[in-house]
Scaffold this motif. Structure first.
Motif, PDB file in Angstrom:
ATOM      1  N   PHE A   4       0.851  -1.192   0.000  1.00  0.00           N
ATOM      2  CA  PHE A   4       0.000   0.000   0.000  1.00  0.00           C
ATOM      3  C   PHE A   4       0.889   1.246   0.000  1.00  0.00           C
ATOM      4  O   PHE A   4       1.969   1.245   0.578  1.00  0.00           O
ATOM      5  CB  PHE A   4      -0.891   0.016   1.247  1.00  0.00           C
ATOM      6  N   ASN A   5       0.412   2.310  -0.640  1.00  0.00           N
ATOM      7  CA  ASN A   5       1.174   3.561  -0.589  1.00  0.00           C
ATOM      8  C   ASN A   5       0.433   4.702   0.101  1.00  0.00           C
ATOM      9  O   ASN A   5       0.987   5.784   0.267  1.00  0.00           O
ATOM     10  CB  ASN A   5       1.647   4.004  -1.982  1.00  0.00           C
ATOM     11  N   PHE A   6      -0.804   4.456   0.537  1.00  0.00           N
ATOM     12  CA  PHE A   6      -1.520   5.422   1.374  1.00  0.00           C
ATOM     13  C   PHE A   6      -2.258   4.686   2.486  1.00  0.00           C
ATOM     14  O   PHE A   6      -2.829   3.617   2.252  1.00  0.00           O
ATOM     15  CB  PHE A   6      -2.543   6.232   0.566  1.00  0.00           C
ATOM     16  N   ILE A   7      -2.244   5.255   3.673  1.00  0.00           N
ATOM     17  CA  ILE A   7      -3.063   4.781   4.784  1.00  0.00           C
ATOM     18  C   ILE A   7      -4.011   5.907   5.159  1.00  0.00           C
ATOM     19  O   ILE A   7      -3.574   7.037   5.414  1.00  0.00           O
ATOM     20  CB  ILE A   7      -2.219   4.423   6.018  1.00  0.00           C
ATOM     21  N   SER A 237       5.331  -7.181   7.871  1.00  0.00           N
ATOM     22  CA  SER A 237       5.014  -8.204   6.874  1.00  0.00           C
ATOM     23  C   SER A 237       5.029  -7.631   5.457  1.00  0.00           C
ATOM     24  O   SER A 237       4.496  -8.221   4.519  1.00  0.00           O
ATOM     25  CB  SER A 237       3.649  -8.825   7.168  1.00  0.00           C
ATOM     26  N   LEU A 238       5.617  -6.418   5.315  1.00  0.00           N
ATOM     27  CA  LEU A 238       5.839  -5.789   4.014  1.00  0.00           C
ATOM     28  C   LEU A 238       4.543  -5.426   3.293  1.00  0.00           C
ATOM     29  O   LEU A 238       4.500  -5.381   2.067  1.00  0.00           O
ATOM     30  CB  LEU A 238       6.703  -6.693   3.118  1.00  0.00           C
ATOM     31  N   VAL A 239       3.488  -5.213   4.056  1.00  0.00           N
ATOM     32  CA  VAL A 239       2.265  -4.704   3.450  1.00  0.00           C
ATOM     33  C   VAL A 239       2.450  -3.242   3.048  1.00  0.00           C
ATOM     34  O   VAL A 239       1.845  -2.752   2.100  1.00  0.00           O
ATOM     35  CB  VAL A 239       1.081  -4.847   4.435  1.00  0.00           C
ATOM     36  N   PHE A 240       3.341  -2.551   3.788  1.00  0.00           N
ATOM     37  CA  PHE A 240       3.654  -1.165   3.467  1.00  0.00           C
ATOM     38  C   PHE A 240       4.994  -1.103   2.735  1.00  0.00           C
ATOM     39  O   PHE A 240       5.792  -2.036   2.784  1.00  0.00           O
ATOM     40  CB  PHE A 240       3.742  -0.321   4.730  1.00  0.00           C
ATOM     41  N   ARG A 241       5.254   0.017   2.108  1.00  0.00           N
ATOM     42  CA  ARG A 241       6.549   0.207   1.470  1.00  0.00           C
ATOM     43  C   ARG A 241       7.614   0.418   2.548  1.00  0.00           C
ATOM     44  O   ARG A 241       7.328   0.537   3.722  1.00  0.00           O
ATOM     45  CB  ARG A 241       6.497   1.397   0.498  1.00  0.00           C
ATOM     46  N   ASN A 242       8.871   0.480   2.141  1.00  0.00           N
ATOM     47  CA  ASN A 242       9.974   0.408   3.079  1.00  0.00           C
ATOM     48  C   ASN A 242      10.022   1.516   4.109  1.00  0.00           C
ATOM     49  O   ASN A 242      10.502   1.320   5.200  1.00  0.00           O
ATOM     50  CB  ASN A 242      11.304   0.402   2.319  1.00  0.00           C
ATOM     51  N   ARG A 243       9.562   2.691   3.777  1.00  0.00           N
ATOM     52  CA  ARG A 243       9.643   3.802   4.704  1.00  0.00           C
ATOM     53  C   ARG A 243       8.290   4.500   4.796  1.00  0.00           C
ATOM     54  O   ARG A 243       7.553   4.550   3.829  1.00  0.00           O
ATOM     55  CB  ARG A 243      10.711   4.812   4.239  1.00  0.00           C
ATOM     56  N   VAL A 244       8.013   5.060   5.943  1.00  0.00           N
ATOM     57  CA  VAL A 244       6.690   5.658   6.147  1.00  0.00           C
ATOM     58  C   VAL A 244       6.816   7.042   6.748  1.00  0.00           C
ATOM     59  O   VAL A 244       7.660   7.288   7.581  1.00  0.00           O
ATOM     60  CB  VAL A 244       5.843   4.790   7.094  1.00  0.00           C
ATOM     61  N   SER A 245       5.950   7.939   6.327  1.00  0.00           N
ATOM     62  CA  SER A 245       5.945   9.262   6.942  1.00  0.00           C
ATOM     63  C   SER A 245       4.526   9.737   7.126  1.00  0.00           C
ATOM     64  O   SER A 245       3.669   9.458   6.291  1.00  0.00           O
ATOM     65  CB  SER A 245       6.701  10.270   6.060  1.00  0.00           C
ATOM     66  N   PRO A 246       4.243  10.458   8.246  1.00  0.00           N
ATOM     67  CA  PRO A 246       2.907  11.005   8.453  1.00  0.00           C
ATOM     68  C   PRO A 246       2.640  12.155   7.526  1.00  0.00           C
ATOM     69  O   PRO A 246       3.587  12.736   7.015  1.00  0.00           O
ATOM     70  CB  PRO A 246       2.943  11.451   9.908  1.00  0.00           C
TER      71      PRO A 246
END
Length: 246
Positions: A4-7, A237-246
């Motif tokens: 996913f690329n947006f939460i 579990s790699l559902v998200f991409r490698n790095r995350v930012s708010p």
């Protein structure tokens, strides 16, 4: 599955719980967006976001919706993780439409099943979207009998319709925050026109209903802790991409 690329997550405590779950990651290609709590403002917010450059500049978008929900089924307890298969609207009392023939809108099947395989203790559910908080156990149980659903929230169908119309694949995972036998204080006066839960009106409502308020706080803290843990599990579990930012 592609990450996913947006939460999207309701603003306030739910949003903060998700950020805590992602805290080990500092900055990235996935964006965590706080959305208004079930209100008409959510539709306006989504239109603005879907028209934004950050969305239109991406060739492929996958959205994960996270948050809390209420149970309409005696089989679901506080802290249970649920993955939505579809959403139904709450019909008005004077509607001629049969609730059993109410047309459900489905979340992306491939994403839903992939999440269900990763979250082995989760429940596949059908959701009811309402424009108000369902406060009494009697009404929860009545809705659970009238509609072919197990959970209730205030944003699901609005999000799903907007994302489907934009051609975006999406899935929704929530944590049960109150049971079908639990009465809640009416929080409608604490939610402003922008879909934001206001702290002082909230405190006033909780003080006016101390027993319901204390139980809500207890179940809310438990479900928020599970939401944080859920986010961590999805992250690793790699559902998200490698790095995350708010």
């Amino acid at each position: 599955m592609e990450p996913f690329n947006f939460i999207l997550v309701p603003q306030g405590q739910e949003y903060r719980a998700v950020l805590r779950g992602l805290r080990p990651i500092n900055s990235s290609t996935i964006k965590v967006l706080p959305i208004p709590i079930g209100s008409q403002y959510l539709t306006v917010y989504l239109k603005k976001w879907l028209d934004s450059e950050i969305v239109n500049s991406k060739s492929s978008i996958r959205v994960l919706v996270l948050g809390l929900c209420g149970s309409l089924s005696p089989n679901l307890e506080v802290g249970d993780i649920v993955i939505y298969q579809n959403c139904l609207p709450l019909l008005s009392d004077n509607s001629d439409q049969d609730t059993e023939n109410n047309i459900a809108v489905s979340w992306d099947n491939d994403l839903t099943l992939a999440l269900y395989q990763k979250l082995v203790s989760s429940h596949l559910v059908r959701g009811l979207t309402t424009n108000r908080v369902i406060t009494t156990a009697i009404e929860k149980q009545r809705l659970g009998q009238l509609y072919p659903v197990e959970v209730v929230d205030m944003e699901g169908l609005i999000l799903l319709n907007s994302l489907k119309e934009a051609g975006i694949k999406a899935a929704m995972v929530r944590v049960v925050s109150d049971t079908s036998s639990q009465d809640l204080p009416d929080l409608s006066t604490a939610i402003d026109q922008n879909g934001l839960l206001k702290i002082f009106p909230l405190i006033k409502v909780l003080l006016q209903h101390p027993v319901k308020g204390l139980k809500l706080i207890s179940s809310g803290l438990k479900s928020l802790a599970v939401l944080q843990q859920l986010t961590q599990k999805l992250q690793y579990s790699l559902v998200f991409r490698n790095r995350v930012s708010p």
